[in-house]
Design an enzyme around this catalytic site. Structure first.
Site, PDB file in Angstrom:
ATOM      1  N   ASN A 156       2.466  10.395  -6.122  1.00  0.00           N
ATOM      2  CA  ASN A 156       1.971   9.044  -6.402  1.00  0.00           C
ATOM      3  C   ASN A 156       2.266   8.652  -7.844  1.00  0.00           C
ATOM      4  O   ASN A 156       2.270   9.485  -8.755  1.00  0.00           O
ATOM      5  CB  ASN A 156       0.491   8.884  -6.046  1.00  0.00           C
ATOM      6  CG  ASN A 156      -0.427   9.897  -6.701  1.00  0.00           C
ATOM      7  OD1 ASN A 156      -0.063  11.046  -6.889  1.00  0.00           O
ATOM      8  ND2 ASN A 156      -1.628   9.467  -7.032  1.00  0.00           N
ATOM      9  N   VAL A 157       2.531   7.369  -8.032  1.00  0.00           N
ATOM     10  CA  VAL A 157       2.869   6.809  -9.340  1.00  0.00           C
ATOM     11  C   VAL A 157       1.978   5.586  -9.540  1.00  0.00           C
ATOM     12  O   VAL A 157       2.164   4.567  -8.873  1.00  0.00           O
ATOM     13  CB  VAL A 157       4.361   6.407  -9.415  1.00  0.00           C
ATOM     14  CG1 VAL A 157       4.669   5.791 -10.772  1.00  0.00           C
ATOM     15  CG2 VAL A 157       5.261   7.612  -9.153  1.00  0.00           C
ATOM     16  N   GLU A 158       1.017   5.726 -10.437  1.00  0.00           N
ATOM     17  CA  GLU A 158       0.084   4.626 -10.669  1.00  0.00           C
ATOM     18  C   GLU A 158       0.597   3.690 -11.757  1.00  0.00           C
ATOM     19  O   GLU A 158       1.517   4.027 -12.512  1.00  0.00           O
ATOM     20  CB  GLU A 158      -1.292   5.183 -11.048  1.00  0.00           C
ATOM     21  CG  GLU A 158      -1.940   5.937  -9.910  1.00  0.00           C
ATOM     22  CD  GLU A 158      -3.329   6.452 -10.233  1.00  0.00           C
ATOM     23  OE1 GLU A 158      -4.006   6.906  -9.304  1.00  0.00           O
ATOM     24  OE2 GLU A 158      -3.729   6.419 -11.416  1.00  0.00           O
ATOM     25  N   ASN A 159      -0.043   2.530 -11.800  1.00  0.00           N
ATOM     26  CA  ASN A 159       0.283   1.524 -12.805  1.00  0.00           C
ATOM     27  C   ASN A 159      -1.024   0.947 -13.329  1.00  0.00           C
ATOM     28  O   ASN A 159      -2.003   0.864 -12.575  1.00  0.00           O
ATOM     29  CB  ASN A 159       1.134   0.421 -12.155  1.00  0.00           C
ATOM     30  CG  ASN A 159       1.671  -0.546 -13.180  1.00  0.00           C
ATOM     31  OD1 ASN A 159       0.968  -1.445 -13.639  1.00  0.00           O
ATOM     32  ND2 ASN A 159       2.928  -0.363 -13.558  1.00  0.00           N
ATOM     33  N   SER A 161      -1.733  -1.961 -13.791  1.00  0.00           N
ATOM     34  CA  SER A 161      -2.063  -3.016 -12.829  1.00  0.00           C
ATOM     35  C   SER A 161      -2.171  -2.336 -11.474  1.00  0.00           C
ATOM     36  O   SER A 161      -1.178  -2.132 -10.774  1.00  0.00           O
ATOM     37  CB  SER A 161      -0.960  -4.081 -12.823  1.00  0.00           C
ATOM     38  OG  SER A 161      -1.267  -5.088 -11.888  1.00  0.00           O
ATOM     39  N   CYS A 201       2.067   5.156  -3.526  1.00  0.00           N
ATOM     40  CA  CYS A 201       1.610   6.411  -2.943  1.00  0.00           C
ATOM     41  C   CYS A 201       2.760   7.418  -2.878  1.00  0.00           C
ATOM     42  O   CYS A 201       3.940   7.041  -2.869  1.00  0.00           O
ATOM     43  CB  CYS A 201       1.102   6.192  -1.524  1.00  0.00           C
ATOM     44  SG  CYS A 201      -0.305   5.097  -1.393  1.00  0.00           S
ATOM     45  N   GLU A 249       3.824   9.185  -0.376  1.00  0.00           N
ATOM     46  CA  GLU A 249       4.666   9.042   0.816  1.00  0.00           C
ATOM     47  C   GLU A 249       5.688   7.924   0.634  1.00  0.00           C
ATOM     48  O   GLU A 249       6.840   8.032   1.050  1.00  0.00           O
ATOM     49  CB  GLU A 249       3.807   8.746   2.065  1.00  0.00           C
ATOM     50  CG  GLU A 249       2.731   9.772   2.335  1.00  0.00           C
ATOM     51  CD  GLU A 249       1.389   9.402   1.686  1.00  0.00           C
ATOM     52  OE1 GLU A 249       1.367   8.992   0.498  1.00  0.00           O
ATOM     53  OE2 GLU A 249       0.369   9.541   2.384  1.00  0.00           O
ATOM     54  N   CYS A 276      -2.080   6.436   3.967  1.00  0.00           N
ATOM     55  CA  CYS A 276      -2.751   5.139   4.092  1.00  0.00           C
ATOM     56  C   CYS A 276      -1.950   4.264   5.062  1.00  0.00           C
ATOM     57  O   CYS A 276      -0.826   4.584   5.451  1.00  0.00           O
ATOM     58  CB  CYS A 276      -2.894   4.472   2.721  1.00  0.00           C
ATOM     59  SG  CYS A 276      -1.377   3.724   2.089  1.00  0.00           S
ATOM     60  N   CYS A 292       1.589   3.260   3.890  1.00  0.00           N
ATOM     61  CA  CYS A 292       2.553   4.358   3.960  1.00  0.00           C
ATOM     62  C   CYS A 292       2.946   4.678   5.400  1.00  0.00           C
ATOM     63  O   CYS A 292       4.081   5.072   5.655  1.00  0.00           O
ATOM     64  CB  CYS A 292       1.985   5.599   3.280  1.00  0.00           C
ATOM     65  SG  CYS A 292       2.000   5.463   1.485  1.00  0.00           S
TER      66      CYS A 292
HETATM   67 ZN   LIG Z   1      -0.139   5.163   0.926  1.00  0.00          ZN
END
Ligand SMILES: [Zn+2]
Length: 133
Positions: free
Chosen positions: A44-47, A49, A55, A57, A89, A92
């Site tokens: 997963n790569v968050e931001n 924002s 996610c 996947e 989710c 995904c």
């Molecule tokens: Zn997901």
């Protein structure tokens, strides 16, 4: 040639170590196994924002498709923090369907969790998926 469940889950767990999740601290890894024996993983790569976060996947599927893969998806493994049972989710699930439906495959989805690995077919996780193909 196929990748074993244990090996694919190990790849997903290893991929989680590459997660960029400074906000949630919820590290997730995914690994996709293909019919030729290859594995593509992602985390997963968050931001800042939050809505722009990706996610694991989706990252893995994007990597695979950007490498030219079109179908051949035989299994998916997803792993997160040890105390949490992980399933993809809804977004995904649709992303994975896009890759799978290109050749009509219905990959296994192995989901890690404290009670052990649970196994599903992608079609179980997203029945009646949206498709224009
Ligand atoms: Zn997901």
């Amino acid at each position: 040639m196929s990748v074993s469940r244990d090996d694919l889950m190990a790849a997903a767990r290893a991929a989680a170590e590459g997660a960029y999740a400074p906000y949630s601290k919820f590290l997730v890894g995914a690994a996709l196994a293909f019919a030729d024996g290859s594995v593509v993983s992602g985390a997963n790569v968050e931001n800042v924002s939050y809505g722009l976060s990706l996610c694991a996947e989706t990252v893995a599927a994007g990597k695979a498709m950007s490498e030219g893969r079109r179908g051949g998806l035989v299994a998916v493994a997803v792993s997160g923090p040890k105390a949490h049972a992980i399933t993809p989710c809804g977004r995904c699930r649709q992303v994975l369907v896009e890759l799978a439906m290109l050749d009509g495959s219905d990959p296994l989805v192995w989901c890690d969790g404290p009670g052990g690995v649970r196994e599903f077919r992608l079609s179980q996780l997203l029945p009646e998926a949206f498709s224009e193909l």
